[in-house]
Design a protein around this motif. Structure first.
Motif, PDB file in Angstrom:
ATOM      1  N   ARG A  69       3.804  -4.693 -22.181  1.00  0.00           N
ATOM      2  CA  ARG A  69       3.278  -3.346 -21.955  1.00  0.00           C
ATOM      3  C   ARG A  69       2.221  -3.352 -20.862  1.00  0.00           C
ATOM      4  O   ARG A  69       2.155  -2.447 -20.041  1.00  0.00           O
ATOM      5  CB  ARG A  69       2.689  -2.768 -23.243  1.00  0.00           C
ATOM      6  N   TYR A  70       1.378  -4.388 -20.853  1.00  0.00           N
ATOM      7  CA  TYR A  70       0.358  -4.497 -19.814  1.00  0.00           C
ATOM      8  C   TYR A  70       1.019  -4.607 -18.440  1.00  0.00           C
ATOM      9  O   TYR A  70       0.609  -3.939 -17.495  1.00  0.00           O
ATOM     10  CB  TYR A  70      -0.535  -5.710 -20.061  1.00  0.00           C
ATOM     11  N   SER A  71       2.037  -5.431 -18.347  1.00  0.00           N
ATOM     12  CA  SER A  71       2.746  -5.592 -17.069  1.00  0.00           C
ATOM     13  C   SER A  71       3.347  -4.272 -16.609  1.00  0.00           C
ATOM     14  O   SER A  71       3.300  -3.938 -15.427  1.00  0.00           O
ATOM     15  CB  SER A  71       3.845  -6.644 -17.205  1.00  0.00           C
TER      16      SER A  71
ATOM     17  N   ALA B 261       2.217  -1.903 -13.218  1.00  0.00           N
ATOM     18  CA  ALA B 261       3.228  -1.726 -12.173  1.00  0.00           C
ATOM     19  C   ALA B 261       2.837  -0.554 -11.260  1.00  0.00           C
ATOM     20  O   ALA B 261       2.170   0.385 -11.703  1.00  0.00           O
ATOM     21  CB  ALA B 261       4.583  -1.471 -12.803  1.00  0.00           C
ATOM     22  N   PRO B 262       3.265  -0.588 -10.021  1.00  0.00           N
ATOM     23  CA  PRO B 262       2.914   0.474  -9.054  1.00  0.00           C
ATOM     24  C   PRO B 262       3.274   1.891  -9.496  1.00  0.00           C
ATOM     25  O   PRO B 262       2.605   2.836  -9.128  1.00  0.00           O
ATOM     26  CB  PRO B 262       3.702   0.088  -7.805  1.00  0.00           C
TER      27      PRO B 262
END
Length: 52
Positions: A38-40, A44-45
């Motif tokens: 979820r953090y990734s 994300a952009p």
């Protein structure tokens, strides 16, 4: 759009930027892998503010 879990993770990171995914996972009640995933996705952009 962030859901409730995403908001909990973001809140936890805002309150304690050095918190480990392991500890955060225990607090929000999901696996460490889920927090990391979820953090990734949040980092994300697509979720960042546009610059223009």
């Amino acid at each position: 759009m962030p859901d409730d879990l995403d908001r909990k993770i973001i809140h936890g990171l805002n309150c304690s930027p050095q918190v480990s995914f392991r500890h955060l996972s225990e607090v929000v009640g999901v696996s460490e892998q889920t927090v990391a995933r979820r953090y990734s996705a949040c980092a994300a952009p697509a979720w960042s503010a546009s610059s223009g």
